[in-house]
Design a protein around this motif. Structure first.
Motif, PDB file in Angstrom:
ATOM      1  N   ILE A   1       0.797  -1.185  -0.028  1.00 50.01           N
ATOM      2  CA  ILE A   1      -0.100  -0.048  -0.007  1.00 50.01           C
ATOM      3  C   ILE A   1       0.844   1.269   0.003  1.00 50.01           C
ATOM      4  N   ILE A   2       0.632   2.110  -0.988  1.00 51.19           N
ATOM      5  CA  ILE A   2       1.689   3.163  -1.176  1.00 51.19           C
ATOM      6  C   ILE A   2       1.083   4.644  -0.509  1.00 51.19           C
ATOM      7  N   SER A   3      -0.263   4.199  -0.346  1.00 55.94           N
ATOM      8  CA  SER A   3      -1.066   5.553   0.216  1.00 55.94           C
ATOM      9  C   SER A   3      -2.387   5.282   0.859  1.00 55.94           C
ATOM     10  N   GLU A   4      -2.602   5.766   1.907  1.00 57.14           N
ATOM     11  CA  GLU A   4      -4.163   5.809   2.246  1.00 57.14           C
ATOM     12  C   GLU A   4      -4.683   7.100   2.201  1.00 57.14           C
ATOM     13  N   ASN A   5      -5.866   7.504   1.641  1.00 57.08           N
ATOM     14  CA  ASN A   5      -6.397   8.691   1.260  1.00 57.08           C
ATOM     15  C   ASN A   5      -8.054   8.826   1.409  1.00 57.08           C
ATOM     16  N   GLN A   6      -8.506   9.478   2.192  1.00 59.58           N
ATOM     17  CA  GLN A   6      -9.791   9.786   2.405  1.00 59.58           C
ATOM     18  C   GLN A   6     -10.507  10.853   1.230  1.00 59.58           C
ATOM     19  N   SER A   7      -9.670  11.254   0.205  1.00 58.50           N
ATOM     20  CA  SER A   7     -10.213  11.768  -0.712  1.00 58.50           C
ATOM     21  C   SER A   7     -10.503  10.956  -2.161  1.00 58.50           C
ATOM     22  N   TYR A   8     -11.797  10.839  -2.162  1.00 54.70           N
ATOM     23  CA  TYR A   8     -12.035  10.089  -3.392  1.00 54.70           C
ATOM     24  C   TYR A   8     -11.486  10.437  -4.703  1.00 54.70           C
ATOM     25  N   ARG A   9     -11.235  11.917  -4.936  1.00 58.28           N
ATOM     26  CA  ARG A   9     -10.872  12.501  -6.167  1.00 58.28           C
ATOM     27  C   ARG A   9      -9.169  12.017  -5.998  1.00 58.28           C
ATOM     28  N   GLN A  10      -8.583  12.039  -4.896  1.00 60.26           N
ATOM     29  CA  GLN A  10      -7.204  11.651  -5.009  1.00 60.26           C
ATOM     30  C   GLN A  10      -7.308  10.077  -5.309  1.00 60.26           C
ATOM     31  N   LEU A  11      -7.982   9.392  -4.587  1.00 61.84           N
ATOM     32  CA  LEU A  11      -7.727   7.726  -5.009  1.00 61.84           C
ATOM     33  C   LEU A  11      -7.928   7.889  -6.646  1.00 61.84           C
ATOM     34  N   SER A  12      -8.973   8.263  -6.922  1.00 63.70           N
ATOM     35  CA  SER A  12      -9.234   8.006  -8.679  1.00 63.70           C
ATOM     36  C   SER A  12      -8.083   8.631  -9.609  1.00 63.70           C
ATOM     37  N   ASN A  13      -7.508   9.617  -8.969  1.00 65.32           N
ATOM     38  CA  ASN A  13      -6.373  10.363  -9.734  1.00 65.32           C
ATOM     39  C   ASN A  13      -5.145   9.358  -9.795  1.00 65.32           C
ATOM     40  N   PHE A  14      -4.908   8.845  -8.801  1.00 69.54           N
ATOM     41  CA  PHE A  14      -3.687   7.828  -8.496  1.00 69.54           C
ATOM     42  C   PHE A  14      -4.067   6.765  -9.313  1.00 69.54           C
ATOM     43  N   VAL A  15      -5.196   6.119  -9.434  1.00 63.42           N
ATOM     44  CA  VAL A  15      -5.405   5.038 -10.621  1.00 63.42           C
ATOM     45  C   VAL A  15      -5.362   5.363 -11.756  1.00 63.42           C
ATOM     46  N   SER A  16      -6.064   6.513 -11.942  1.00 65.75           N
ATOM     47  CA  SER A  16      -6.040   7.034 -13.640  1.00 65.75           C
ATOM     48  C   SER A  16      -4.608   7.082 -13.947  1.00 65.75           C
ATOM     49  N   HIS A  17      -3.668   7.556 -13.260  1.00 63.23           N
ATOM     50  CA  HIS A  17      -2.309   7.924 -13.599  1.00 63.23           C
ATOM     51  C   HIS A  17      -1.510   6.479 -13.588  1.00 63.23           C
ATOM     52  N   ASN A  18      -2.072   5.468 -13.349  1.00 62.25           N
ATOM     53  CA  ASN A  18      -1.525   4.048 -13.136  1.00 62.25           C
ATOM     54  C   ASN A  18      -0.286   4.245 -12.191  1.00 62.25           C
ATOM     55  N   LEU A  19      -0.533   4.816 -11.122  1.00 59.14           N
ATOM     56  CA  LEU A  19       0.418   4.848 -10.189  1.00 59.14           C
ATOM     57  C   LEU A  19      -0.046   3.649  -9.015  1.00 59.14           C
ATOM     58  N   ALA A  20      -0.997   2.961  -9.064  1.00 57.54           N
ATOM     59  CA  ALA A  20      -1.691   2.175  -8.113  1.00 57.54           C
ATOM     60  C   ALA A  20      -2.867   1.729  -8.646  1.00 57.54           C
TER      61      ALA A  20
END
Length: 296
Positions: free
Chosen positions: A211-230
């Motif tokens: 797990i590289i990040s825990e984030n309560q922001s839905y938009r941040q979670l989505s951005n990480f996935v969208s940019h293929n970071l996780a």
């Protein structure tokens, strides 16, 4: 000093005559005299001066009149204000929705287009209602169990899936085995009920995720996935609402988990018409949306 004394005092001041005031109020002149005498005794000062056959307010009397008028006006306004409150309450719905469910503006936009005369007051948060408004008329919440209360209804079953960037080769698959993702980086929400579900899934398939990040922001979670970071285990219904075409959603072949998105209203109450309309709208809206996302 009571409301009758204030009303008598005001009328005497307007008439400048005990005789005329008694006629207007349909009470005896001695009764008015006793009322004024009692007020003057209570305040410790005369309130009227006699001028010929008339009585007129003196300085202290003018002070009392100013406050008497304010008090009487306030009392007169009470029935109107209560009626306004009841009317507005009938046309107002207080809704609480946890994030990120509260980001689903389409459900409420659709409702407002149908019922523009109804005021929606929406409180949002991650945990429990902490609203600067009245207790919610309706509350959306998630649960690991199907609702059983008489004042609860299931909106939809949220089957968890893996969200991956379309740049990730996994996106070409129809399904994925969670236990085989040991080489993937994960991002997930902050610890809570949802992450308890995730840890149960990890344990079931023997995965120790990186797990590289825990984030309560839905938009941040989505951005990480969208940019293929996780990659992330997500609620597909909630993520579907973002309409992010750069993300693919894959069901799991080796583990299944669901959470239930429910709607609750106060027990032992008759729902106002506006609340009833919103409840029925949300049930229908999420039924339609569930068919789009899950195909059933």
């Amino acid at each position: 000093m009571d409301v009758y004394q204030l009303q008598y005092f005001k009328t005497i001041a307007e008439c400048s005559s005990l005789v005329e005031a008694a006629k207007r109020l349909h009470v005896s002149q001695p009764s008015l005299s006793r009322c004024i005498h009692k007020m003057e005794e209570e305040l410790g000062t005369p309130l009227f001066d006699r001028v010929g056959r008339n009585i007129v307010l003196n300085g202290a009397g003018n002070v009392v009149l100013r406050y008497a008028q304010t008090a009487l006006n306030t009392l007169d306004a009470i029935p109107t204000e209560v009626n306004n409150y009841l009317r507005d309450k009938e046309q107002t719905v207080n809704l609480f929705a946890p994030m990120p469910l509260a980001d689903d503006g389409d459900a409420l936009v659709e409702f407002t287009e149908k019922h523009p005369d109804i005021l929606l007051r929406v409180g949002v948060g991650w945990l429990t209602p902490s609203l600067s408004m009245e207790a919610p008329d309706l509350m959306i919440f998630s649960s690991l169990e199907k609702p059983t209360g008489r004042n609860e209804v299931l909106l939809y079953e949220d089957r968890l899936m893996l969200a991956v960037s379309r740049k990730n080769p996994l996106s070409e698959q129809k399904e994925v085995a969670l236990g085989e993702l040991q080489n993937e980086d994960f991002i997930q929400p902050m610890p809570g009920t949802f992450t308890d579900i995730l840890h149960g899934m990890y344990d079931e398939v023997g995965l120790r995720p990186h797990i590289i990040s825990e984030n309560q922001s839905y938009r941040q979670l989505s951005n990480f996935v969208s940019h293929n970071l996780a990659v992330s285990i997500v609620s597909p219904m909630t993520w579907y609402l973002s309409r992010n075409e750069t993300i693919a959603y894959l069901p799991f072949s080796d583990v299944q988990r669901s959470r239930y998105i429910c709607l609750r209203w106060p027990e032992n109450t008759v729902l106002a018409h506006a609340t009833f309309l919103l409840r029925e709208h949300l049930i229908d809206y999420y039924k339609r949306l569930s068919k789009k996302v899950f195909g059933d």
